[in-house]
Design a protein around this motif. Structure first.
Motif, PDB file in Angstrom:
ATOM      1  N   TYR A  67      -7.361   0.496  14.843  1.00 45.54           N
ATOM      2  CA  TYR A  67      -6.356   0.562  13.794  1.00 45.54           C
ATOM      3  C   TYR A  67      -6.225  -0.771  13.053  1.00 45.54           C
ATOM      4  O   TYR A  67      -6.373  -0.834  11.833  1.00 45.54           O
ATOM      5  N   VAL A  68      -5.952  -1.832  13.796  1.00 44.46           N
ATOM      6  CA  VAL A  68      -5.650  -3.116  13.157  1.00 44.46           C
ATOM      7  C   VAL A  68      -6.822  -3.636  12.337  1.00 44.46           C
ATOM      8  O   VAL A  68      -6.659  -4.019  11.171  1.00 44.46           O
ATOM      9  N   THR A 123     -14.180   7.653  10.127  1.00 44.03           N
ATOM     10  CA  THR A 123     -13.930   7.202  11.486  1.00 44.03           C
ATOM     11  C   THR A 123     -15.205   7.294  12.320  1.00 44.03           C
ATOM     12  O   THR A 123     -15.573   6.351  13.014  1.00 44.03           O
ATOM     13  N   GLU A 148      -5.322   4.532  11.265  1.00 50.57           N
ATOM     14  CA  GLU A 148      -4.477   4.048  10.191  1.00 50.57           C
ATOM     15  C   GLU A 148      -3.724   5.208   9.539  1.00 50.57           C
ATOM     16  O   GLU A 148      -2.547   5.087   9.201  1.00 50.57           O
ATOM     17  N   ASN A 183      -2.659   7.724  -1.918  1.00 51.00           N
ATOM     18  CA  ASN A 183      -3.742   7.628  -0.930  1.00 51.00           C
ATOM     19  C   ASN A 183      -5.055   8.111  -1.515  1.00 51.00           C
ATOM     20  O   ASN A 183      -6.094   7.487  -1.359  1.00 51.00           O
ATOM     21  N   ALA A 186      -7.543  -1.776   9.170  1.00 46.43           N
ATOM     22  CA  ALA A 186      -6.401  -1.901   8.258  1.00 46.43           C
ATOM     23  C   ALA A 186      -6.421  -3.257   7.559  1.00 46.43           C
ATOM     24  O   ALA A 186      -6.065  -3.356   6.385  1.00 46.43           O
ATOM     25  N   VAL A 232      -0.829   6.224  11.729  1.00 49.31           N
ATOM     26  CA  VAL A 232       0.298   5.298  11.600  1.00 49.31           C
ATOM     27  C   VAL A 232       1.039   5.556  10.297  1.00 49.31           C
ATOM     28  O   VAL A 232       2.272   5.608  10.255  1.00 49.31           O
ATOM     29  N   GLN A 233       0.261   5.742   9.245  1.00 52.37           N
ATOM     30  CA  GLN A 233       0.879   5.976   7.940  1.00 52.37           C
ATOM     31  C   GLN A 233       1.731   7.248   7.951  1.00 52.37           C
ATOM     32  O   GLN A 233       2.847   7.255   7.441  1.00 52.37           O
ATOM     33  N   MET A 241     -10.525   3.805   5.219  1.00 55.74           N
ATOM     34  CA  MET A 241      -9.450   4.146   6.133  1.00 55.74           C
ATOM     35  C   MET A 241      -9.975   4.943   7.321  1.00 55.74           C
ATOM     36  O   MET A 241     -10.760   5.875   7.178  1.00 55.74           O
ATOM     37  N   GLU A 301      -0.710  -4.605   3.672  1.00 51.12           N
ATOM     38  CA  GLU A 301       0.112  -3.801   4.577  1.00 51.12           C
ATOM     39  C   GLU A 301       1.366  -4.571   4.984  1.00 51.12           C
ATOM     40  O   GLU A 301       2.454  -4.042   5.013  1.00 51.12           O
ATOM     41  N   LYS A 354       0.801  -1.224   0.000  1.00 43.05           N
ATOM     42  CA  LYS A 354       0.000   0.000   0.000  1.00 43.05           C
ATOM     43  C   LYS A 354       0.829   1.266   0.000  1.00 43.05           C
ATOM     44  O   LYS A 354       0.276   2.349  -0.059  1.00 43.05           O
TER      45      LYS A 354
END
Lengths: 312, 306
Positions: free
Chosen positions: B243-244, B89, B259, A307, B247, B262-263, B255, A174, A130
């Motif tokens: 998050y997990v 979210t 996430e 993105n 993802a 983290v990105q 998204m 990921e 990604k």
């Protein structure tokens, strides 16, 4: 998180490379690199190992990281000059290959990126990492007919146009585990793969294989942050590593990621050698080497576009 | 009938809450601070070090990295992509809250009616996933819900569908995964509230001529509201930070902000922007809580005050 496959080679290791296992630790590494320029904040991991993107980080670190990490070139005449920069030496090589499910494509499988993008001839989902430096753009451009030696600077617009043609079939992953699971289960019978991941899945008996033709070579590098407490020791170790092909080969035997000198190849087990980008058989099949200098200047902007593109 | 004390009653009939002026209480309060009060010092120190200090540094970084000013916030509000992520979210968290409530309420209700053996069995059924690693569960869903997963294979083998149904890498996958994770957080507060409700109140209502259904809705259901509010709040607030699960089970269109953070942290190294994202999330969540608190007494539902 932000980098390709070889990570797990280091799980449980840590130590001299300042690199533990697991995604969260990796996320911590940039912090260490970022923080070091501030006096008194050097942490135990003086030797940051950047995954093929040292150059990419280097441009961010440039203000803070001086040239303590610079290595005299004469030491590196046996290293691939494409992988040595002012601030970093390579520690391993890996490749973005076409990873495919050998059950789904028992008779014929894609052998070029053009065929990888041909969803009519080879139906099914395609897995891509990604993040922008996963070589997705390089693959798209090669598939669109760009000559390998004319890849950089990447024509991102053209790449997106090519990617649009298979957008509905793209699955982004990921982690390396996801990559293996996707291709092995047939969920995405084709992935743009990290060669070591496919190797280890195949070794476990999963129906997967690397297609080496048109692979994109990449590499991880070692850097020493400015102000590192044990910089001299770190340099000593780097020198030792470069001068000891059998040590590099040990690394390769454990991970199927390539050693950084030709001399190491003779110590690599034959079954591993066949799966290395550095092997005499695979090396000529390389399409290009990832140009991290280009990515250093363009990563943020391209990331944002990726993105945006993916979320639409 | 002392066991019929409902969660709302102490406020009206309990031991003089809010009347802080009584000398006896003032004395008690002073004594608390003198001796036993010191016991909270380690916790406060711990929170200062591991929570307050990092929070302050995140806040500071959001305004100073890479340059001093509001640049990070301008970037956020200037881009529809990021606003979408924030919208996602809250949308996903809201949906998860709704679905867990719809599933959890009848489940908790059934638990209050079930004989002890079955009640315990139902409790264990809720708790076992709760005790299992989040990552393991999420990967299990990946294997279950994929195009080549168990669910699709089964549906195709019995001829219900010809093509795999897309259950993963979309909102459906995220919802399934998150609802399963959050279900215990919905069921447990609901059950705790419901078991304290005196069922004789419902009987009384029926005895006075209410039909069972209106007795339930007009007498029983309102008494469960503290549990409903507690579970919704707990589920919603926890969901926001997921998050997990999104993802792994969601696609790029689903998204969530965790996430994105983290990105930004580990892939793009835009720490200031990631900090700004965290601050925005915190502020929006706090604002939501503030709005909610105008209608319900959050502290009480969360057991913070009596």
């Amino acid at each position: 998180v932000g980098r390709p496959g070889p990570e797990d080679a280091h799980q449980g290791g840590g130590g001299a490379l300042g690199q533990g296992g697991g995604r969260h630790d990796q996320a911590g590494l940039p912090e260490r690199l970022r923080e070091v320029p501030r006096p008194g904040r050097v942490r135990q991991g003086q030797l940051g190992r950047r995954r093929g993107r040292a150059e990419l980080r280097a441009h961010r670190l440039r203000q803070g990281l001086g040239r303590e990490a610079r290595h005299r070139r004469r030491r590196h005449e046996h290293l691939n000059p494409e992988e040595v920069t002012d601030c970093a030496i390579p520690v391993l090589e890996y490749a973005f290959t076409i990873g495919y499910n050998t059950d789904t494509f028992a008779k014929a499988h894609p052998t070029t990126w053009a065929e990888f993008f041909d969803t009519k001839r080879f139906p099914g989902k395609r897995g891509f990492w990604k993040y922008a430096t996963g070589a997705i753009f390089e693959a798209a451009l090669l598939a669109d007919g760009v000559q390998p030696d004319a890849l950089y600077p990447l024509d991102i617009d053209r790449a997106f146009k090519k990617l649009d043609t298979i957008k509905d079939d793209i699955v982004f992953y990921e982690t390396g585990e996801q990559q293996q699971q996707l291709v092995a289960s047939g969920e995405a019978p084709l992935v743009q793969a990290w060669n070591g991941r496919i190797y280890s899945a195949a070794k476990e008996g999963q129906p997967v294989a690397n297609e080496w033709n048109q692979h994109l070579l990449s590499y991880d590098q070692l850097v020493i942050p400015k102000g590192a407490k044990n910089a001299a020791n770190a340099q000593k170790w780097m020198k030792w590593y470069v001068e000891h092909p059998e040590a590099q080969a040990g690394y390769s035997n454990a991970t199927a990621y390539g050693p950084i000198t030709q001399a190491a190849l003779e110590y690599v087990k034959p079954d591993v050698l066949a799966e290395l980008p550095t092997s005499p058989e695979n090396a000529p099949k390389r399409a290009a080497i990832i140009d991290y200098a280009w990515w250093a200047d363009n990563y943020d902007a391209v990331s944002e576009r990726l993105n945006e593109w993916a979320s639409q | 009938v002392s066991s019929t004390v409902t969660p709302t009653m102490p406020r009206e009939a309990g031991d003089v809450p809010g009347a802080g002026g009584s000398p006896a209480q003032a004395r008690r309060r002073r004594r608390l601070l003198d001796g036993w009060g010191l016991l909270v010092v380690p916790l406060v120190a711990f929170l200062l070090v591991v929570f307050v200090a990092p929070l302050v540094s995140v806040l500071a970084r959001s305004f100073t990295d890479p340059t001093t000013g509001l640049g990070n916030y301008r970037d956020f509000f200037g881009s529809p992509v990021y606003l979408d992520v924030l919208g996602n979210t809250f949308r996903i968290s809201g949906l998860v809250t709704l679905v867990t409530l719809l599933l959890g309420f009848p489940y908790a209700y059934l638990m209050t009616l079930a004989p002890p053996f079955w009640r315990n069995l139902m409790l264990v059924a809720v708790l076992i996933p709760f005790w299992t690693s989040l990552l393991v569960r999420t990967f299990a869903w990946v294997l279950m819900l994929g195009d080549t997963g168990v669910v699709n294979q089964f549906l195709m083998s019995i001829g219900l569908i010809d093509e795999p149904t897309q259950l993963i890498r979309n909102q459906t996958g995220v919802l399934i995964g998150m609802v399963q994770v959050m279900l215990p957080y919905a069921v447990l507060p609901l059950f705790a509230t419901m078991r304290q409700i005196d069922r004789r109140l419902v009987q009384a209502a029926e005895g006075l001529g209410a039909r069972p259904i209106s007795a339930f809705w007009r007498v029983y259901a309102p008494l469960t509201l503290p549990g409903v509010a507690a579970s919704c709040l707990l589920v919603f607030i926890s969901s926001i930070g997921f998050y997990v699960t999104p993802a792994l089970l969601g696609g790029p269109k689903d998204m969530m902000i965790g996430e994105l953070i983290v990105q930004q942290l580990s892939a793009v190294l835009r720490w200031g922007f990631a900090s700004a994202l965290a601050v925005i999330l915190l502020l929006v969540t706090a604002a939501l809580l503030l709005v909610v608190s105008r209608f319900v007494n959050i502290g009480k539902f969360m057991g913070g005050e009596r």
